[in-house]
Scaffold this motif. Sequence first.
Motif, PDB file in Angstrom:
ATOM      1  N   THR A   1       0.833  -1.201   0.000  1.00 21.06           N
ATOM      2  CA  THR A   1       0.000   0.000   0.000  1.00 21.06           C
ATOM      3  C   THR A   1       0.869   1.253   0.000  1.00 21.06           C
ATOM      4  OG1 THR A   1      -0.031  -0.064   2.420  1.00 21.06           O
ATOM      5  CG2 THR A   1      -1.834  -1.182   1.287  1.00 21.06           C
TER       6      THR A   1
ATOM      7  N   THR B   1      -6.184   2.895 -10.530  1.00 23.19           N
ATOM      8  CA  THR B   1      -5.391   4.123 -10.662  1.00 23.19           C
ATOM      9  C   THR B   1      -3.919   3.772 -10.860  1.00 23.19           C
ATOM     10  OG1 THR B   1      -4.859   4.291  -8.315  1.00 23.19           O
ATOM     11  CG2 THR B   1      -6.981   5.234  -9.021  1.00 23.19           C
TER      12      THR B   1
ATOM     13  N   TYR C   1      -3.689   4.184   1.522  1.00 15.92           N
ATOM     14  CA  TYR C   1      -4.256   3.460   0.388  1.00 15.92           C
ATOM     15  C   TYR C   1      -5.557   2.785   0.798  1.00 15.92           C
ATOM     16  CZ  TYR C   1      -4.397   0.674  -3.861  1.00 15.92           C
ATOM     17  OH  TYR C   1      -4.760   0.112  -5.050  1.00 15.92           O
TER      18      TYR C   1
ATOM     19  N   ARG D   1       0.997   0.704  -9.402  1.00 13.90           N
ATOM     20  CA  ARG D   1       2.342   0.660  -8.810  1.00 13.90           C
ATOM     21  C   ARG D   1       2.372  -0.283  -7.599  1.00 13.90           C
ATOM     22  NH1 ARG D   1       4.444   6.814  -8.690  1.00 13.90           N
ATOM     23  NH2 ARG D   1       6.407   5.824  -8.077  1.00 13.90           N
ATOM     24  N   ASN D   2       1.278  -0.344  -6.841  1.00 15.98           N
ATOM     25  CA  ASN D   2       1.237  -1.293  -5.709  1.00 15.98           C
ATOM     26  C   ASN D   2       1.211  -2.737  -6.211  1.00 15.98           C
ATOM     27  OD1 ASN D   2       1.327   0.561  -3.560  1.00 15.98           O
ATOM     28  ND2 ASN D   2      -0.870   0.981  -3.734  1.00 15.98           N
TER      29      ASN D   2
ATOM     30  N   TYR E   1       1.985   3.143  -2.330  1.00 21.63           N
ATOM     31  CA  TYR E   1       1.642   4.253  -3.232  1.00 21.63           C
ATOM     32  C   TYR E   1       0.194   4.668  -3.002  1.00 21.63           C
ATOM     33  CZ  TYR E   1       5.960   2.672  -5.280  1.00 21.63           C
ATOM     34  OH  TYR E   1       7.264   2.311  -5.450  1.00 21.63           O
ATOM     35  N   HIS E   2      -0.014   5.932  -2.686  1.00 23.40           N
ATOM     36  CA  HIS E   2      -1.369   6.430  -2.479  1.00 23.40           C
ATOM     37  C   HIS E   2      -1.325   7.944  -2.632  1.00 23.40           C
ATOM     38  CE1 HIS E   2      -0.102   7.780   1.535  1.00 23.40           C
ATOM     39  NE2 HIS E   2       0.481   6.600   1.656  1.00 23.40           N
ATOM     40  N   ASP E   3      -2.505   8.591  -2.599  1.00 20.84           N
ATOM     41  CA  ASP E   3      -2.499  10.042  -2.849  1.00 20.84           C
ATOM     42  C   ASP E   3      -2.418  10.845  -1.562  1.00 20.84           C
ATOM     43  OD1 ASP E   3      -5.026   9.419  -2.055  1.00 20.84           O
ATOM     44  OD2 ASP E   3      -5.943   9.763  -4.027  1.00 20.84           O
TER      45      ASP E   3
ATOM     46  N   HIS F   1      -1.745   4.560  -8.756  1.00 21.41           N
ATOM     47  CA  HIS F   1      -1.316   4.037  -7.451  1.00 21.41           C
ATOM     48  C   HIS F   1      -1.580   2.536  -7.374  1.00 21.41           C
ATOM     49  CE1 HIS F   1      -0.525   8.032  -6.065  1.00 21.41           C
ATOM     50  NE2 HIS F   1      -1.794   8.406  -6.092  1.00 21.41           N
ATOM     51  N   THR F   2      -2.770   2.128  -7.826  1.00 19.19           N
ATOM     52  CA  THR F   2      -3.088   0.695  -7.821  1.00 19.19           C
ATOM     53  C   THR F   2      -2.042  -0.072  -8.627  1.00 19.19           C
ATOM     54  OG1 THR F   2      -5.397   1.437  -7.989  1.00 19.19           O
ATOM     55  CG2 THR F   2      -4.996  -0.935  -8.142  1.00 19.19           C
TER      56      THR F   2
END
Length: 368
Positions: free
Chosen positions: A318, A333, A326, A338-339, A320-322, A335-336
Amino acid sequence: MQLVTRANWGARPPRYALTYVASTKGVKIHYEGTYVPKSLAATAAHSTCAGRMRDLQASHLNHPTENYSDIAYSAVVCPHGTVYEGRGAHRLTGANGTAALNRDDYAVCAMLGASGLVVPPPAMLDGIVDAIMWLRNTGSAGDRVRGHRDGHPTACPGDRLYAWVQDGAQRPDGTGPQGGTGTEVPAAGGVARYQVTINGLTYGYGADGAHVTAVGEALVNRGFGKFYKVGPGPRWTDADTRAYQAFQLSLGYTGTAPGEDADGVPGEVSLHQLLGRLPGRKKPSTVPPFPGRSAFVLGRTNPAVVTLDNGLIRAGYTRYHDGDGYQAGSRFTEHTRRNVAAFQRATPALAGDADGYPGPLTWRLLLS
Ligand SMILES: [Zn+2]
Ligand SMILES: [Zn+2]
């Protein structure tokens, strides 16, 4: 119980921070040991007891060799039965003779002399028991009551008070502390208050759930119900710990201090013996079917992304998130992606093609 706090007898602050102790094996009894005038026992003399506390603290702070940070005792009891807070609960005492002895027991001192006032008045004995119970209730003191001379070469606490300790440190009316509930669990060094996780379920003080009720009910069925005033219920209390400890002792486990084998916190083996099985969280029996690569398109939503996200969160991918942590959601996204890629890189069977887009194998390995 008549308790006079440090503020109320005019204590000076400690010279340096007192050391925290979680619990002790018990309490050691002391006396002043010098000359204490018999007149101190007169009712009218009680008005001088707080001043005597200030003198006692000053004599310790000014001690030529001991470098005390404070009055050495956990509590002091006057002839009138009032308990004066010394270092207090959960503070390392300085009175028992050595560092190890100070860790083992709290220290309660009677305003009793080696000459002059040498016979403890009944009110003083009541007060000492009050102090012992206070340290048990607020400082997790264990059940034992001993004299300073136990394990250390000293005349303290004097022959009269020591005989009283050896007779069970009872109140003048013949009750407590050793006739009380304390003897049901032998020599507990305080009640353990930590948690363990067994097969995905949490046990120990504060744990919550139907599995806690099940343990309590099993303990009651085995004959350990006397520890419960109410319940058992879904929240793990000290009563559960004490009942479980009695069960562990019945299995032959030893060591009742927190962290030892019979401290009342379950282990896998004893839990299995109690319940006849090891409860646990059920794993999903099957991995949901792979929804197809078309479910994972950057910027597009699909219910399968929620399932994917929950798998990432369970597995801990988790990073990567904004900025807000996460969370599971239906949008695929960056982020999704990359995770997922991080999970793929960390998984040998997937590391060769860690593009962040789930295929059937990524789906299965992540969600199984
Ligand atoms: Zn002593
Ligand atoms: Zn007094």
